[in-house]
Design a protein around this motif. Structure first.
Motif, PDB file in Angstrom:
ATOM      1  N   GLN A   1     -25.718  51.134  18.850  1.00 54.74           N
ATOM      2  CA  GLN A   1     -26.593  52.299  18.550  1.00 54.74           C
ATOM      3  C   GLN A   1     -27.763  52.041  18.206  1.00 54.74           C
ATOM      4  OE1 GLN A   1     -25.594  55.668  18.983  1.00 54.74           O
ATOM      5  NE2 GLN A   1     -27.559  56.242  18.077  1.00 54.74           N
ATOM      6  N   SER A   2     -28.196  50.985  17.706  1.00 52.76           N
ATOM      7  CA  SER A   2     -29.449  50.565  17.276  1.00 52.76           C
ATOM      8  C   SER A   2     -30.071  50.150  18.365  1.00 52.76           C
ATOM      9  CB  SER A   2     -29.391  49.367  16.203  1.00 52.76           C
ATOM     10  OG  SER A   2     -30.457  48.738  15.892  1.00 52.76           O
ATOM     11  N   ILE A   3     -29.656  49.456  19.359  1.00 54.38           N
ATOM     12  CA  ILE A   3     -30.515  49.141  20.473  1.00 54.38           C
ATOM     13  C   ILE A   3     -30.669  50.531  21.270  1.00 54.38           C
ATOM     14  CG2 ILE A   3     -30.358  47.939  22.791  1.00 54.38           C
ATOM     15  CD1 ILE A   3     -28.634  45.714  21.562  1.00 54.38           C
ATOM     16  N   ALA A   4     -29.857  51.550  21.327  1.00 58.15           N
ATOM     17  CA  ALA A   4     -29.965  52.453  22.235  1.00 58.15           C
ATOM     18  C   ALA A   4     -30.909  53.492  21.410  1.00 58.15           C
ATOM     19  CB  ALA A   4     -28.607  53.440  22.306  1.00 58.15           C
ATOM     20  N   THR A   5     -31.170  53.405  20.031  1.00 55.67           N
ATOM     21  CA  THR A   5     -32.325  54.265  19.470  1.00 55.67           C
ATOM     22  C   THR A   5     -33.534  53.475  19.831  1.00 55.67           C
ATOM     23  OG1 THR A   5     -30.842  54.656  17.754  1.00 55.67           O
ATOM     24  CG2 THR A   5     -32.921  55.123  17.138  1.00 55.67           C
ATOM     25  N   GLU A   6     -33.630  52.189  19.848  1.00 55.15           N
ATOM     26  CA  GLU A   6     -34.856  51.567  20.051  1.00 55.15           C
ATOM     27  C   GLU A   6     -35.274  51.948  21.610  1.00 55.15           C
ATOM     28  OE1 GLU A   6     -37.287  47.166  20.197  1.00 55.15           O
ATOM     29  OE2 GLU A   6     -35.454  47.557  19.310  1.00 55.15           O
ATOM     30  N   LEU A   7     -34.298  51.861  22.442  1.00 54.40           N
ATOM     31  CA  LEU A   7     -34.613  52.213  23.736  1.00 54.40           C
ATOM     32  C   LEU A   7     -35.235  53.833  24.012  1.00 54.40           C
ATOM     33  CD1 LEU A   7     -31.655  50.728  25.647  1.00 54.40           C
ATOM     34  CD2 LEU A   7     -33.920  50.019  25.931  1.00 54.40           C
ATOM     35  N   ASP A   8     -34.611  54.641  23.141  1.00 51.50           N
ATOM     36  CA  ASP A   8     -35.287  55.838  23.323  1.00 51.50           C
ATOM     37  C   ASP A   8     -36.777  56.181  22.727  1.00 51.50           C
ATOM     38  OD1 ASP A   8     -32.642  56.804  23.878  1.00 51.50           O
ATOM     39  OD2 ASP A   8     -32.157  57.622  21.976  1.00 51.50           O
ATOM     40  N   GLY A   9     -36.985  55.382  21.818  1.00 50.25           N
ATOM     41  CA  GLY A   9     -38.391  55.266  21.252  1.00 50.25           C
ATOM     42  C   GLY A   9     -39.288  54.729  22.473  1.00 50.25           C
ATOM     43  N   LEU A  10     -38.790  53.647  22.946  1.00 59.60           N
ATOM     44  CA  LEU A  10     -39.671  53.060  24.029  1.00 59.60           C
ATOM     45  C   LEU A  10     -39.797  53.937  25.210  1.00 59.60           C
ATOM     46  CD1 LEU A  10     -37.968  49.528  24.242  1.00 59.60           C
ATOM     47  CD2 LEU A  10     -40.246  50.134  23.443  1.00 59.60           C
ATOM     48  N   LYS A  11     -38.849  54.482  25.486  1.00 60.26           N
ATOM     49  CA  LYS A  11     -38.901  55.827  26.683  1.00 60.26           C
ATOM     50  C   LYS A  11     -39.983  56.832  26.297  1.00 60.26           C
ATOM     51  CE  LYS A  11     -36.764  59.245  26.715  1.00 60.26           C
ATOM     52  NZ  LYS A  11     -35.740  60.393  26.631  1.00 60.26           N
ATOM     53  N   GLN A  12     -39.905  57.181  25.106  1.00 58.03           N
ATOM     54  CA  GLN A  12     -41.000  58.141  24.596  1.00 58.03           C
ATOM     55  C   GLN A  12     -42.277  57.697  24.781  1.00 58.03           C
ATOM     56  OE1 GLN A  12     -40.566  61.403  24.308  1.00 58.03           O
ATOM     57  NE2 GLN A  12     -38.278  61.233  24.529  1.00 58.03           N
ATOM     58  N   SER A  13     -42.505  56.349  24.428  1.00 60.00           N
ATOM     59  CA  SER A  13     -43.664  55.869  24.327  1.00 60.00           C
ATOM     60  C   SER A  13     -44.197  55.488  25.972  1.00 60.00           C
ATOM     61  CB  SER A  13     -43.880  54.262  23.842  1.00 60.00           C
ATOM     62  OG  SER A  13     -43.547  54.222  22.319  1.00 60.00           O
ATOM     63  N   LEU A  14     -43.395  55.239  26.783  1.00 59.78           N
ATOM     64  CA  LEU A  14     -43.635  55.142  28.195  1.00 59.78           C
ATOM     65  C   LEU A  14     -44.076  56.371  28.924  1.00 59.78           C
ATOM     66  CD1 LEU A  14     -44.034  52.597  30.226  1.00 59.78           C
ATOM     67  CD2 LEU A  14     -41.472  53.253  30.626  1.00 59.78           C
ATOM     68  N   LEU A  15     -43.290  57.524  28.397  1.00 63.08           N
ATOM     69  CA  LEU A  15     -43.640  58.671  28.858  1.00 63.08           C
ATOM     70  C   LEU A  15     -45.000  59.276  28.548  1.00 63.08           C
ATOM     71  CD1 LEU A  15     -42.457  61.145  30.643  1.00 63.08           C
ATOM     72  CD2 LEU A  15     -41.360  61.877  28.412  1.00 63.08           C
ATOM     73  N   SER A  16     -45.045  59.079  27.203  1.00 60.81           N
ATOM     74  CA  SER A  16     -46.693  59.381  26.670  1.00 60.81           C
ATOM     75  C   SER A  16     -47.858  58.781  27.394  1.00 60.81           C
ATOM     76  CB  SER A  16     -46.609  59.041  25.102  1.00 60.81           C
ATOM     77  OG  SER A  16     -47.918  59.517  24.703  1.00 60.81           O
ATOM     78  N   LEU A  17     -47.569  57.473  27.681  1.00 57.51           N
ATOM     79  CA  LEU A  17     -48.382  56.705  28.637  1.00 57.51           C
ATOM     80  C   LEU A  17     -48.528  57.179  29.937  1.00 57.51           C
ATOM     81  CD1 LEU A  17     -47.830  53.049  27.639  1.00 57.51           C
ATOM     82  CD2 LEU A  17     -49.491  54.238  26.985  1.00 57.51           C
ATOM     83  N   ALA A  18     -47.449  57.728  30.626  1.00 52.99           N
ATOM     84  CA  ALA A  18     -47.431  58.310  31.948  1.00 52.99           C
ATOM     85  C   ALA A  18     -48.288  59.599  32.036  1.00 52.99           C
ATOM     86  CB  ALA A  18     -46.189  58.457  32.468  1.00 52.99           C
ATOM     87  N   ASN A  19     -48.312  60.255  30.823  1.00 52.35           N
ATOM     88  CA  ASN A  19     -48.976  61.417  30.768  1.00 52.35           C
ATOM     89  C   ASN A  19     -50.216  61.329  30.308  1.00 52.35           C
ATOM     90  OD1 ASN A  19     -46.865  62.961  31.771  1.00 52.35           O
ATOM     91  ND2 ASN A  19     -45.803  63.250  29.994  1.00 52.35           N
ATOM     92  N   THR A  20     -51.131  60.220  30.252  1.00 51.97           N
ATOM     93  CA  THR A  20     -52.238  59.920  29.757  1.00 51.97           C
ATOM     94  C   THR A  20     -53.324  60.875  30.442  1.00 51.97           C
ATOM     95  OG1 THR A  20     -51.865  57.739  29.035  1.00 51.97           O
ATOM     96  CG2 THR A  20     -54.019  58.232  29.460  1.00 51.97           C
ATOM     97  N   THR A  21     -54.343  61.499  29.783  1.00 54.04           N
ATOM     98  CA  THR A  21     -55.269  62.254  30.248  1.00 54.04           C
ATOM     99  C   THR A  21     -56.431  61.654  29.939  1.00 54.04           C
ATOM    100  OG1 THR A  21     -55.385  63.798  28.647  1.00 54.04           O
ATOM    101  CG2 THR A  21     -53.872  64.428  29.985  1.00 54.04           C
ATOM    102  N   TYR A  22     -57.525  62.128  30.828  1.00 54.46           N
ATOM    103  CA  TYR A  22     -58.956  61.670  30.508  1.00 54.46           C
ATOM    104  C   TYR A  22     -59.795  62.920  31.308  1.00 54.46           C
ATOM    105  CZ  TYR A  22     -63.232  58.917  30.964  1.00 54.46           C
ATOM    106  OH  TYR A  22     -64.561  58.672  31.010  1.00 54.46           O
ATOM    107  N   LEU A  23     -60.713  63.242  30.035  1.00 58.36           N
ATOM    108  CA  LEU A  23     -61.365  64.331  30.517  1.00 58.36           C
ATOM    109  C   LEU A  23     -60.611  65.690  30.934  1.00 58.36           C
ATOM    110  CD1 LEU A  23     -64.655  62.630  32.176  1.00 58.36           C
ATOM    111  CD2 LEU A  23     -64.239  63.389  29.541  1.00 58.36           C
ATOM    112  N   GLY A  24     -59.594  65.872  30.362  1.00 58.03           N
ATOM    113  CA  GLY A  24     -58.644  67.015  30.776  1.00 58.03           C
ATOM    114  C   GLY A  24     -57.873  66.586  32.040  1.00 58.03           C
ATOM    115  N   ARG A  25     -57.727  65.594  32.501  1.00 57.65           N
ATOM    116  CA  ARG A  25     -57.027  65.604  33.703  1.00 57.65           C
ATOM    117  C   ARG A  25     -56.167  64.376  33.780  1.00 57.65           C
ATOM    118  NH1 ARG A  25     -57.023  68.923  37.931  1.00 57.65           N
ATOM    119  NH2 ARG A  25     -59.100  70.026  38.410  1.00 57.65           N
ATOM    120  N   THR A  26     -54.882  64.420  34.181  1.00 58.38           N
ATOM    121  CA  THR A  26     -53.923  63.561  34.172  1.00 58.38           C
ATOM    122  C   THR A  26     -54.356  62.324  34.780  1.00 58.38           C
ATOM    123  OG1 THR A  26     -52.598  64.557  35.808  1.00 58.38           O
ATOM    124  CG2 THR A  26     -52.165  65.086  33.524  1.00 58.38           C
ATOM    125  N   VAL A  27     -54.208  61.064  34.321  1.00 57.96           N
ATOM    126  CA  VAL A  27     -54.452  59.878  35.030  1.00 57.96           C
ATOM    127  C   VAL A  27     -53.645  59.539  36.327  1.00 57.96           C
ATOM    128  CG1 VAL A  27     -54.961  57.294  35.003  1.00 57.96           C
ATOM    129  CG2 VAL A  27     -55.533  58.932  33.175  1.00 57.96           C
TER     130      VAL A  27
END
Length: 206
Positions: free
Chosen positions: A23-49
């Motif tokens: 469960q501990s590993i699964a929880t960390e994986l959930d956090g890594l996924k959210q971080s990766l998703l946030s990076l994938a949704n990076t924007t610059y000057l109002g546009r998605t990269v």
């Protein structure tokens, strides 16, 4: 992604791990996924990269669907006849929907919570890492082109500035010295002329 792989390898030893550890590993994986998703949704000057000309505000929706349009790119001119792409293909880097890296991490976390071996997921992780590295290499190549264009423009700007300076800029101290010299010569000429043209007694008698 390296951390995701490390955790997946660790979780593959499911027989010797307690449910709490999984469960501990699964929880960390959930956090890594959210971080990766946030990076994938990076924007610059109002546009998605990672989504080209998309105006959705994000490259990936919560269901991991991609908002970009296939084949659409954002180009910027770096020379008279040269343009370079300044966005990245999110679909190629991260995948889309159920085949995305985000869904893959969800599946790994679910395997850990349900007691399923995560070993078969390692090959999928490696495939997704290769895709990300491939996109990273393409971006690096474009960055090199931009840097070269920047250097060429800097050299050109310095050359033009030198030409402009030679035509427009003046040495102020030299100009002042020249003016002083001319003023002294002028005053001397006036003095000499005044002496030559001084009236005599005969001029008054006339």
């Amino acid at each position: 992604m390296h951390r995701v792989r490390d955790l997946t390898v660790q979780g593959s030893n499911y027989g010797a791990m307690s449910p709490e550890a999984k469960q501990s590993i699964a929880t960390e994986l959930d956090g890594l996924k959210q971080s990766l998703l946030s990076l994938a949704n990076t924007t610059y000057l109002g546009r998605t990269v990672f989504a080209g000309n998309s105006d959705a505000g994000v490259a990936f929706q919560p269901d991991y669907s991609f908002t970009g349009t296939a084949g659409s790119t954002v180009e910027r001119r770096i020379g008279p006849d040269t343009t370079v792409r300044v966005d990245a293909d999110g679909a190629a880097a991260f995948g889309t929907g159920a085949s995305s890296v985000f869904a893959l991490i969800d599946d790994i976390a679910n395997d850990l919570r349900t007691g399923v071996s995560t070993t078969p997921r390692l090959a999928q992780i490696d495939d997704r890492m290769k895709a990300i590295v491939g996109e990273h290499a393409e971006v690096g190549g474009r960055q090199t082109r931009i840097d070269k264009a920047k250097d060429a423009l800097a050299v050109g700007a310095n050359s033009l500035e030198g030409q402009r300076a030679s035509l427009e800029d003046v040495d102020l101290s030299k100009v002042i010295l020249d003016l002083k010299t001319q003023d002294v010569n002028y005053q001397t000429a006036i003095a000499v002329t005044a002496r030559v043209l001084q009236p005599t007694l005969m001029d008054f008698l006339r």
